[in-house]
Structure formats: C-alpha cells, structure tokens
Design a protein around this motif. Structure first.
Motif, mmCIF file in Angstrom:
data_model
loop_
_atom_site.group_PDB
_atom_site.id
_atom_site.type_symbol
_atom_site.label_atom_id
_atom_site.label_comp_id
_atom_site.label_asym_id
_atom_site.label_seq_id
_atom_site.Cartn_x
_atom_site.Cartn_y
_atom_site.Cartn_z
ATOM 1 N N LEU A 37 0.807 -1.214 0.000
ATOM 2 C CA LEU A 37 0.000 0.000 0.000
ATOM 3 C C LEU A 37 0.842 1.267 0.000
ATOM 4 O O LEU A 37 0.308 2.356 -0.126
ATOM 5 C CB LEU A 37 -0.937 0.018 1.217
ATOM 6 N N SER A 38 2.134 1.112 0.135
ATOM 7 C CA SER A 38 2.968 2.313 0.121
ATOM 8 C C SER A 38 3.022 2.851 -1.301
ATOM 9 O O SER A 38 2.982 2.115 -2.269
ATOM 10 C CB SER A 38 4.372 2.003 0.629
ATOM 11 N N SER A 39 3.082 4.138 -1.385
ATOM 12 C CA SER A 39 3.071 4.765 -2.712
ATOM 13 C C SER A 39 4.085 5.891 -2.750
ATOM 14 O O SER A 39 4.608 6.323 -1.733
ATOM 15 C CB SER A 39 1.681 5.284 -3.044
ATOM 16 N N SER A 40 4.316 6.355 -3.915
ATOM 17 C CA SER A 40 5.256 7.456 -4.089
ATOM 18 C C SER A 40 4.659 8.724 -3.483
ATOM 19 O O SER A 40 3.446 8.928 -3.536
ATOM 20 C CB SER A 40 5.557 7.610 -5.577
ATOM 21 N N PRO A 41 5.499 9.575 -2.919
ATOM 22 C CA PRO A 41 4.975 10.806 -2.325
ATOM 23 C C PRO A 41 4.320 11.737 -3.349
ATOM 24 O O PRO A 41 3.523 12.590 -2.991
ATOM 25 C CB PRO A 41 6.197 11.471 -1.705
ATOM 26 N N ASN A 42 4.624 11.540 -4.616
ATOM 27 C CA ASN A 42 4.055 12.394 -5.667
ATOM 28 C C ASN A 42 2.748 11.857 -6.230
ATOM 29 O O ASN A 42 2.151 12.478 -7.100
ATOM 30 C CB ASN A 42 5.062 12.565 -6.811
ATOM 31 N N GLU A 46 -6.263 9.901 -6.123
ATOM 32 C CA GLU A 46 -6.950 8.974 -7.037
ATOM 33 C C GLU A 46 -6.064 7.784 -7.382
ATOM 34 O O GLU A 46 -6.542 6.651 -7.483
ATOM 35 C CB GLU A 46 -7.379 9.686 -8.325
ATOM 36 N N GLU A 47 -4.773 8.019 -7.574
ATOM 37 C CA GLU A 47 -3.846 6.926 -7.894
ATOM 38 C C GLU A 47 -3.717 5.965 -6.712
ATOM 39 O O GLU A 47 -3.697 4.742 -6.903
ATOM 40 C CB GLU A 47 -2.473 7.484 -8.277
ATOM 41 N N ARG A 48 -3.624 6.499 -5.508
ATOM 42 C CA ARG A 48 -3.539 5.646 -4.316
ATOM 43 C C ARG A 48 -4.819 4.847 -4.141
ATOM 44 O O ARG A 48 -4.789 3.664 -3.827
ATOM 45 C CB ARG A 48 -3.252 6.497 -3.081
ATOM 46 N N SER A 53 -7.648 -0.333 -4.484
ATOM 47 C CA SER A 53 -8.784 -1.053 -5.046
ATOM 48 C C SER A 53 -8.329 -2.223 -5.911
ATOM 49 O O SER A 53 -8.862 -3.330 -5.804
ATOM 50 C CB SER A 53 -9.639 -0.082 -5.869
ATOM 51 N N ASP A 54 -7.346 -1.993 -6.752
ATOM 52 C CA ASP A 54 -6.823 -3.062 -7.614
ATOM 53 C C ASP A 54 -6.244 -4.210 -6.796
ATOM 54 O O ASP A 54 -6.477 -5.381 -7.110
ATOM 55 C CB ASP A 54 -5.759 -2.521 -8.570
ATOM 56 N N LEU A 55 -5.494 -3.883 -5.761
ATOM 57 C CA LEU A 55 -4.903 -4.918 -4.914
ATOM 58 C C LEU A 55 -5.985 -5.790 -4.301
ATOM 59 O O LEU A 55 -5.921 -7.028 -4.379
ATOM 60 C CB LEU A 55 -4.043 -4.276 -3.819
ATOM 61 N N ILE A 56 -6.997 -5.181 -3.723
ATOM 62 C CA ILE A 56 -8.063 -5.942 -3.074
ATOM 63 C C ILE A 56 -8.858 -6.746 -4.097
ATOM 64 O O ILE A 56 -9.165 -7.922 -3.872
ATOM 65 C CB ILE A 56 -8.955 -4.998 -2.246
ATOM 66 N N ASN A 57 -9.163 -6.159 -5.235
ATOM 67 C CA ASN A 57 -9.904 -6.888 -6.268
ATOM 68 C C ASN A 57 -9.115 -8.083 -6.801
ATOM 69 O O ASN A 57 -9.695 -9.143 -7.066
ATOM 70 C CB ASN A 57 -10.298 -5.948 -7.403
ATOM 71 N N HIS A 58 -7.806 -7.935 -6.951
ATOM 72 C CA HIS A 58 -6.996 -9.051 -7.424
ATOM 73 C C HIS A 58 -6.927 -10.165 -6.383
ATOM 74 O O HIS A 58 -6.936 -11.357 -6.737
ATOM 75 C CB HIS A 58 -5.597 -8.578 -7.815
ATOM 76 N N LEU A 59 -6.870 -9.801 -5.126
ATOM 77 C CA LEU A 59 -6.886 -10.830 -4.078
ATOM 78 C C LEU A 59 -8.209 -11.578 -4.064
ATOM 79 O O LEU A 59 -8.238 -12.801 -3.894
ATOM 80 C CB LEU A 59 -6.602 -10.213 -2.713
#
Length: 106
Positions: A37-42, A46-48, A53-59
C-alpha cells in the motif's frame, strides 16, 4: 585486464514459476500489508485509491479462481481490512478520503 563474461544459467529447477511468485507475493502481503500500500509521495489521491482497489480486487480474484492460493489470499484480505491498514488505503490529509476509499473499495 581481462573481461569476464557472465552467462545466466537458466535451469528448470532454478526458475520460479509465475504461480510460485504469486504465492510469495501473497505471503508478503500477509507478513506486512503496508508493503503493497505504500506509494510514491508524488502520487495523487486517485492513484492511491486505484492501487488499493486493484490490490483488493486481485486478491478476491485469487480467492475465487486459484483454490490452492485461496486461503493465503483470504488471510491477506483479512489483514488488509484491519483498521490501522484501512487508514492507509488512501492516505490523505483528510479523513473523508480514507472513508470514501473504504466504502468504494469494500
């Protein structure tokens, strides 16, 4: 000076299969869900949100389609739904973004 050429030896027993790699990634999520769930500071809110959402849907897809990975994937989903982890699904300055992410993804 002599140059030494390196060749990668790819033996069948030395290579990891895509399924094994997927299993190891799910185990990583189980060990620490914050890693995925870590993301770039930039990155934008919406991207986060989309990444979470993608991670949970893929699981969820793994739970329903790959029976040998389903228990690991279910455990990962449970870990992702712990309250401290939910708070970083869409880490933002406002609680509204976190709540919106929870209800959109849930």
């Amino acid at each position: 000076m002599q140059k030494v050429g390196l060749k990668l030896k790819e033996k069948a027993e030395d290579m990891i299969s895509p399924k094994q790699l997927l299993c190891e990634m799910v185990k990583l999520i189980n060990a620490d869900p914050r890693l995925m769930l870590s993301s770039s500071p930039n990155s934008t809110s919406e991207e986060r949100h989309k990444a979470s959402s993608d991670l949970i849907n893929h699981l969820v897809t793994l739970v329903t389609t790959m029976l040998d990975l389903s228990s690991e994937a279910m455990e990962a989903l449970l870990r992702l739904h712990h309250p401290p982890v939910i708070e970083i699904w869409n880490k933002d300055d406002s609680k509204d973004a976190t709540i919106k992410a929870f209800w959109d993804i849930k």
